[in-house]
Design a protein around this motif. Structure first.
Motif, PDB file in Angstrom:
ATOM      1  N   ILE A   1      -5.554  -3.225   0.117  1.00 42.28           N
ATOM      2  CA  ILE A   1      -4.562  -2.575  -0.753  1.00 42.28           C
ATOM      3  C   ILE A   1      -4.059  -3.588  -1.784  1.00 42.28           C
ATOM      4  O   ILE A   1      -3.664  -4.705  -1.444  1.00 42.28           O
ATOM      5  CB  ILE A   1      -3.385  -2.017   0.087  1.00 42.28           C
ATOM      6  CG1 ILE A   1      -3.909  -0.905   1.011  1.00 42.28           C
ATOM      7  CG2 ILE A   1      -2.284  -1.480  -0.819  1.00 42.28           C
ATOM      8  CD1 ILE A   1      -2.891  -0.337   1.948  1.00 42.28           C
TER       9      ILE A   1
ATOM     10  N   LYS B   1      -1.484  -5.060  -4.542  1.00 43.27           N
ATOM     11  CA  LYS B   1      -0.030  -5.018  -4.826  1.00 43.27           C
ATOM     12  C   LYS B   1       0.167  -5.004  -6.336  1.00 43.27           C
ATOM     13  O   LYS B   1      -0.234  -5.948  -7.033  1.00 43.27           O
ATOM     14  CB  LYS B   1       0.664  -6.229  -4.195  1.00 43.27           C
ATOM     15  CG  LYS B   1       0.780  -6.088  -2.681  1.00 43.27           C
ATOM     16  CD  LYS B   1       1.398  -7.296  -2.053  1.00 43.27           C
ATOM     17  CE  LYS B   1       0.349  -8.373  -1.838  1.00 43.27           C
ATOM     18  NZ  LYS B   1       0.815  -9.529  -1.082  1.00 43.27           N
TER      19      LYS B   1
ATOM     20  N   GLU C   1      -6.166   2.168  -4.261  1.00 44.39           N
ATOM     21  CA  GLU C   1      -5.211   1.975  -3.160  1.00 44.39           C
ATOM     22  C   GLU C   1      -4.233   0.855  -3.512  1.00 44.39           C
ATOM     23  O   GLU C   1      -4.631  -0.315  -3.580  1.00 44.39           O
ATOM     24  CB  GLU C   1      -5.953   1.613  -1.876  1.00 44.39           C
ATOM     25  CG  GLU C   1      -6.574   2.817  -1.203  1.00 44.39           C
ATOM     26  CD  GLU C   1      -6.984   2.465   0.217  1.00 44.39           C
ATOM     27  OE1 GLU C   1      -6.116   2.494   1.106  1.00 44.39           O
ATOM     28  OE2 GLU C   1      -8.159   2.121   0.400  1.00 44.39           O
TER      29      GLU C   1
ATOM     30  N   THR D   1       0.109  -0.636  -3.467  1.00 42.16           N
ATOM     31  CA  THR D   1       1.550  -0.515  -3.208  1.00 42.16           C
ATOM     32  C   THR D   1       2.221  -0.937  -4.510  1.00 42.16           C
ATOM     33  O   THR D   1       1.791  -1.900  -5.158  1.00 42.16           O
ATOM     34  CB  THR D   1       2.029  -1.439  -2.073  1.00 42.16           C
ATOM     35  OG1 THR D   1       1.681  -2.782  -2.427  1.00 42.16           O
ATOM     36  CG2 THR D   1       1.414  -1.070  -0.756  1.00 42.16           C
TER      37      THR D   1
ATOM     38  N   SER E   1       5.558  -2.017  -6.826  1.00 42.74           N
ATOM     39  CA  SER E   1       6.940  -2.493  -6.976  1.00 42.74           C
ATOM     40  C   SER E   1       7.282  -2.435  -8.460  1.00 42.74           C
ATOM     41  O   SER E   1       6.381  -2.390  -9.302  1.00 42.74           O
ATOM     42  CB  SER E   1       7.095  -3.931  -6.495  1.00 42.74           C
ATOM     43  OG  SER E   1       6.618  -4.061  -5.193  1.00 42.74           O
TER      44      SER E   1
ATOM     45  N   LYS F   1       4.774 -10.011  -4.553  1.00 40.81           N
ATOM     46  CA  LYS F   1       4.629  -8.568  -4.764  1.00 40.81           C
ATOM     47  C   LYS F   1       3.630  -8.203  -5.855  1.00 40.81           C
ATOM     48  O   LYS F   1       3.566  -7.050  -6.271  1.00 40.81           O
ATOM     49  CB  LYS F   1       6.005  -7.972  -5.134  1.00 40.81           C
ATOM     50  CG  LYS F   1       7.006  -8.001  -3.989  1.00 40.81           C
ATOM     51  CD  LYS F   1       8.310  -7.357  -4.418  1.00 40.81           C
ATOM     52  CE  LYS F   1       9.298  -7.342  -3.266  1.00 40.81           C
ATOM     53  NZ  LYS F   1      10.611  -6.853  -3.682  1.00 40.81           N
TER      54      LYS F   1
END
Lengths: 207, 121
Positions: free
Chosen positions: B2, B4, B27, B29, B31, B47
């Motif tokens: 995944i 970031k 895929e 995540t 922020s 991050k």
């Protein structure tokens, strides 16, 4: 007459700020191409308010007491009003210098230069807003007001016609000189509802 | 694995536009940071493998973020997303280490192509 300025909620304001930023990016690029220099852009500050309050604040700024050059660009269509670009006279002389004008400008040269600059700033910004918000607008002939003209009298004469003003303050920085221009969109009352509806459409597409 | 992703822009709407333009199959995540200072803090906190970076922002602008990242030899792939469409702005961000320049308003297809070119999707 109801006050429509409260329609600009925080969320709509953020969205309009971004739309204005993109439009001013286009204006900065056009300005860079005519002065042949990199133009550093600041975050445009803007306020939507009843015109008389906005213009009172603007007129009280010392740099605009005697010295402002004003280019006026009427627009019609789904948004209707007039755009005014205010630039201080010393900044115009600086721009004339880097654009290759030598010595004192004669009247036709000055008119041409001011119309170019006004068109770049007001035209690019209006086109950017209209393009992003999906409005059709067109333009009537622009006009230039002389450096000796009274800013106060000119702006006072407008508040009756156009009750709302979107006032934008834009700082452009060139390599050796920075200047601030004020861009004012004076609009009719019936332009405010389509403007907020268009912002809402943009926001709803993101849900 | 995944990825970031850090989206850096002072406009909440602009951050949403970038979020929405990311390919669904990627895929990630996500922020967010609202200015350059927050971006550097988020990077230090681990991050950001990929950063979408605006240029004109309060506190610390995008150019300053790129300079800071270059100085510390940061391992992050930066895509500048900006309304400043001057060719010199484009050249400058590439010279400061950005992977690509994506102009606003963001077009999802263009963004996808840049991610493909960078081998990220």
């Amino acid at each position: 007459m109801s006050d429509k300025t409260s329609l600009l909620t925080d969320e709509r304001r953020d969205a309009l700020q971004e739309v204005v930023n993109i439009a001013m990016g286009q204006a900065g690029s056009s300005l860079a191409s005519i002065v042949n220099e990199f133009v550093e852009l600041s975050i445009p500050q803007f306020h939507l308010a009843r015109a008389e309050g906005q213009l009172l604040a603007l007129k009280s700024r010392p740099e605009h007491q005697q010295n402002a050059v004003i280019i006026r660009q009427p627009f019609i269509g789904q948004l209707r009003g007039e755009a005014f670009v205010l630039i201080n006279a010393p900044d115009i002389r600086y721009l004339a210098g880097i654009m290759g004008y030598q010595g004192e400008l004669n009247t036709p040269q000055e008119q041409e230069l001011l119309l170019d600059i006004g068109n770049v700033i007001a035209g690019a910004c209006l086109n950017g807003l209209a393009g992003q918000l999906d409005f059709q607008i067109s333009y009537a002939a622009p006009a230039v007001y002389s450096m000796q003209g009274s800013l106060a009298a000119l702006l006072d004469a407008q508040t009756g016609n156009w009750p709302y003003a979107l006032l934008m303050e834009i700082r452009f920085r060139l390599t050796e000189h920075s200047f601030t221009s004020h861009l004012i969109f004076m609009m009719t009352e019936d332009s405010i509802d389509p403007l907020t509806a268009a912002i809402d459409r943009l926001l709803s597409e993101l849900q | 694995m995944i990825t970031k992703v850090l989206i850096v822009d002072d406009s909440a709407m602009s951050r949403k536009i970038i979020r929405k333009a990311l390919p669904h199959e990627w895929e990630v995540t996500i922020s967010e940071a609202a200015d350059g200072s927050e971006a550097l803090v988020a990077y230090q906190a681990g991050k950001a493998d990929v950063m979408f970076l605006d240029l004109t922002m309060p506190n610390l602008d995008g150019f300053a973020v790129l300079e800071a990242l270059k100085k510390q030899e940061a391992k992050v792939c930066v895509f500048v997303v900006s309304a400043d469409i001057q060719p010199k702005a484009h050249e400058r961000v590439i010279s400061l280490g950005a992977m690509a320049f994506i102009k606003k308003p963001v077009d999802a297809e263009i963004l996808k192509n840049e991610l493909k070119k960078a081998g990220l999707i």
